[in-house]
Design an enzyme around this catalytic site. Structure first.
Site, PDB file in Angstrom:
ATOM      1  N   ASP A 283      34.306  50.808  33.578  1.00  0.00           N
ATOM      2  CA  ASP A 283      35.350  50.181  34.398  1.00  0.00           C
ATOM      3  C   ASP A 283      36.360  51.254  34.814  1.00  0.00           C
ATOM      4  O   ASP A 283      36.818  52.058  33.986  1.00  0.00           O
ATOM      5  CB  ASP A 283      36.043  49.077  33.569  1.00  0.00           C
ATOM      6  N   ASN A 291      44.747  51.125  44.243  1.00  0.00           N
ATOM      7  CA  ASN A 291      44.699  50.347  45.490  1.00  0.00           C
ATOM      8  C   ASN A 291      46.098  50.142  46.060  1.00  0.00           C
ATOM      9  O   ASN A 291      46.315  50.278  47.272  1.00  0.00           O
ATOM     10  CB  ASN A 291      44.097  48.964  45.216  1.00  0.00           C
ATOM     11  N   ASP A 300      37.992  51.372  48.467  1.00  0.00           N
ATOM     12  CA  ASP A 300      36.557  51.151  48.749  1.00  0.00           C
ATOM     13  C   ASP A 300      35.799  52.480  48.758  1.00  0.00           C
ATOM     14  O   ASP A 300      34.705  52.594  48.187  1.00  0.00           O
ATOM     15  CB  ASP A 300      36.379  50.459  50.106  1.00  0.00           C
ATOM     16  N   GLU A 327      35.691  46.634  40.167  1.00  0.00           N
ATOM     17  CA  GLU A 327      35.608  48.081  39.916  1.00  0.00           C
ATOM     18  C   GLU A 327      34.830  48.354  38.628  1.00  0.00           C
ATOM     19  O   GLU A 327      35.002  49.366  37.986  1.00  0.00           O
ATOM     20  CB  GLU A 327      37.028  48.663  39.864  1.00  0.00           C
TER      21      GLU A 327
END
Ligand SMILES: Nc1nc2c(ncn2[C@@H]2O[C@H](COP(=O)(O)OP(=O)(O)OP(=O)(O)O)[C@@H](O)[C@H]2O)c(=O)[nH]1
Length: 413
Positions: A283, A291, A300, A327
Site C-alpha cells: 500500500d 494527491n 494517477d 493505491e
C-alpha cells in the site's frame, strides 16, 4: 490423405458409373446386333436355297442322286450347315448329309437361334411349253447351332471388351476434367482452411480460384471469407471484453477480478502439488496527502509508475501482480515460501525507492508491505485466512512507521 481419398473416390465412382453405363450400352448394342445377325442368317440361307433350287429341282426331276449330292456339297461348302436332305416328290430321300453334332452351344444360344435353324423349300421345276412350274420334291436344310453361337459369342466378347475400354477412357476423361475444374479448386479451399490459424481466422490464405469467381465455388470462397472475418471480429471483441474484465484500466496490470480468479487457481494447484503459496500486499504511503498536494492526475501517473516498477520485479511465470484497489497492490507468488517472498518484496521496495518520486510530506514516495506464505496442502490456513494475514501484516507495517516489510505477527519493536 484427404486429398488422395477425395480424388480416388471420385475416380472409383466415375469408373463404376462408366462401366455400368457401358454394360447397359453394350447389352443394347448386342441386342441390336443379334436382331441383325438373325435377319442376315435367315436372308442368306433363304437366298442360298433359292440359288440351289434350280439344280436341286433338276436332280429331283431326273431322279439324279449324284447331282443332288453335288448340291449338298455346295451347301456344305458355304458353311454353317448342319444337315441337308433332298427328297423327290414321293418324299423319298435322294441325298442327305449330316455333320456329326459336337454341340457346345449352351442354353442361351439355343434360345437365341433355335427358331431360325430349320428351312424347308419346295423344289419347283419348270416343265416348259408355257405350263406352270410344279413341285418335284423338297430340300430341307438345318444350320449348325454351334457355329452360329460361336460367332455370336465372339461378337459379344468384342462388344464387351470395347465397352470396358470405352468405360476406362470416358472415366479417365471425366476424372481429369472433374479434377481440374472441381476437385482441385475444392482441395485448394480445403488446404487454405487447414492452414488457417484458428486464433487469426481473418488472416486465412484466401485461395484465388481464377475462372471460378463467378460460380458456386467462387461464392463458397467469398462466403468463407466473410464468415472467417466475422469470426475474427468476434474473437477481437471477445479479447477486448476479456481485457476489459481482467485488466485494470488505470495501470494496465491485472485487476481485482483477475486477482480473485488467479489466486483461487494458484491456491488449488498449490494444494495439488503440495507447494507453498505467498501473498504480498503493498500500500502506497500517505497517498492522500500526495494527491491533495499534487492533484489526482499526478497521483494517477504515480500509480502507473509504481505498477510498472512492481511488475518489473515480479516476473516469474505463474506469479501475478494486480491492483487490489485504490493505491493498494497485491502479488501472488506460486511455489514461494516466506523467505523467498521477503526477498521479492525487498526488490519491489528497492524498485519503488529507485523511482525517486518526490513526496510533498516525505522524502519520497514509499510503500508498506505485508507478506504471508502458507502451504495450502497442510490445511493450517484457508485461502481467505492467508489473504487476511498478509493484509494484517501490511497494516502492522503502516503502524510501525511505513516504508517497511512485515513478515510476521510479532508486535513491532
Ligand atoms: N490519484 C489516485 N488516487 C487514488 C486512486 N485510488 C485511491 N486513491 C487515493 O489514495 C488515497 C488513499 O488514502 P488513505 O487510504 O487515507 O491512505 P494514505 O493517505 O495512503 O495513508 P496510509 O495508507 O495510511 O499511508 C485516497 O486519497 C484516495 O483518493 C486512484 O486511482 N488515483
Amino acid at each position: 490423405m484427404t486429398r488422395r481419398s477425395l480424388t480416388a473416390k471420385q475416380a472409383g465412382l466415375t469408373l463404376l458409373i462408366a462401366i455400368l453405363l457401358s454394360i447397359v450400352a453394350g447389352a443394347l448394342e448386342l441386342a441390336s446386333d443379334l436382331r441383325t445377325l438373325r435377319d442376315e442368317v435367315r436372308e442368306q440361307t433363304t437366298h442360298t436355297l433359292r440359288l440351289v433350287n434350280g439344280t436341286a429341282a433338276e436332280a429331283a426331276f431326273q431322279l439324279n442322286p449324284d447331282l443332288a449330292d453335288q448340291v449338298i456339297d455346295g451347301l456344305f461348302a458355304a458353311g454353317n450347315v448342319q444337315q441337308v436332305v433332298i427328297r423327290d416328290d414321293f418324299e423319298r430321300v435322294m441325298a442327305s448329309r449330316e455333320l456329326s453334332r459336337d454341340s457346345q452351344a449352351g442354353w442361351l444360344i439355343e434360345r437365341l437361334f433355335g427358331d431360325i435353324l430349320h428351312y424347308r423349300a419346295s423344289l419347283d421345276y419348270d416343265l416348259g411349253q408355257g405350263s406352270p412350274s410344279s413341285s418335284v420334291g423338297e430340300i430341307e436344310l438345318s444350320l449348325a447351332l454351334d457355329s452360329l453361337g460361336s460367332a455370336f459369342i465372339e461378337r459379344s466378347r468384342m462388344v464387351f471388351l470395347l465397352s470396358v475400354l470405352k468405360a476406362f477412357a470416358i472415366a479417365a476423361l471425366v476424372v481429369v476434367v472433374f479434377h481440374v475444374f472441381i476437385t482441385r479448386p475444392l482441395l485448394k479451399v480445403h488446404t487454405a482452411i487447414a492452414a488457417t490459424d484458428p486464433q487469426r481466422p481473418g488472416e486465412w490464405p484466401k485461395p484465388a480460384l481464377g475462372h471460378h469467381h463467378n460460380d458456386e465455388l467462387g461464392e463458397l470462397v467469398e462466403s468463407l471469407d466473410e464468415l472467417l472475418n466475422a469470426f475474427q471480429r468476434g474473437l477481437e471483441q471477445r479479447d477486448q471484453l476479456h481485457q476489459i474484465s481482467t485488466v485494470d484500466g488505470l495501470t494496465g496490470i491485472a485487476n481485482r477480478r483477475c486477482f480473485d480468479d488467479v489466486y483461487a487457481a494458484s491456491w488449488e494447484s498449490s494444494v495439488r502439488e503440495g507447494t507453498p503459496l505467498a501473498v504480498i500486499f503493498l500500500d502506497v504511503d500517505h497517498f492522500k496527502a500526495y494527491n491533495d498536494h499534487l492533484g489526482h492526475a499526478v497521483g494517477d501517473d504515480t500509480l502507473r509508475a509504481l505498477a510498472k516498477a512492481i511488475a518489473g520485479v515480479v516476473t516469474r511465470p505463474g506469479d501475478l501482480v494486480a491492483r487490489y484497489g485504490g493505491e493498494e497492490f497485491v502479488c501472488v507468488l506460486a511455489n514461494t515460501d516466506l523467505d523467498a517472498a521477503q526477498r521479492v518484496a525487498e526488490r519491489v521496495r528497492r524498485a519503488i525507492h529507485g523511482l525517486a518520486l518526490p513526496h510533498p510530506e516525505a522524502e519520497r514516495v514509499t510503500a508498506s508491505v505485508g507478506i504471508a506464505s502458507a502451504t495450502p496442502a497442510d490445511g493450517s490456513l484457508d485461502r481467505e485466512q492467508l489473504l487476511a494475514l498478509a493484509d494484517r501484516r501490511l497494516y502492522r507495517a503502516k503502524r510501525a512507521g511505513r516504508d517497511r516489510i512485515v513478515i510476521d505477527d510479532a508486535p513491532p519493536a
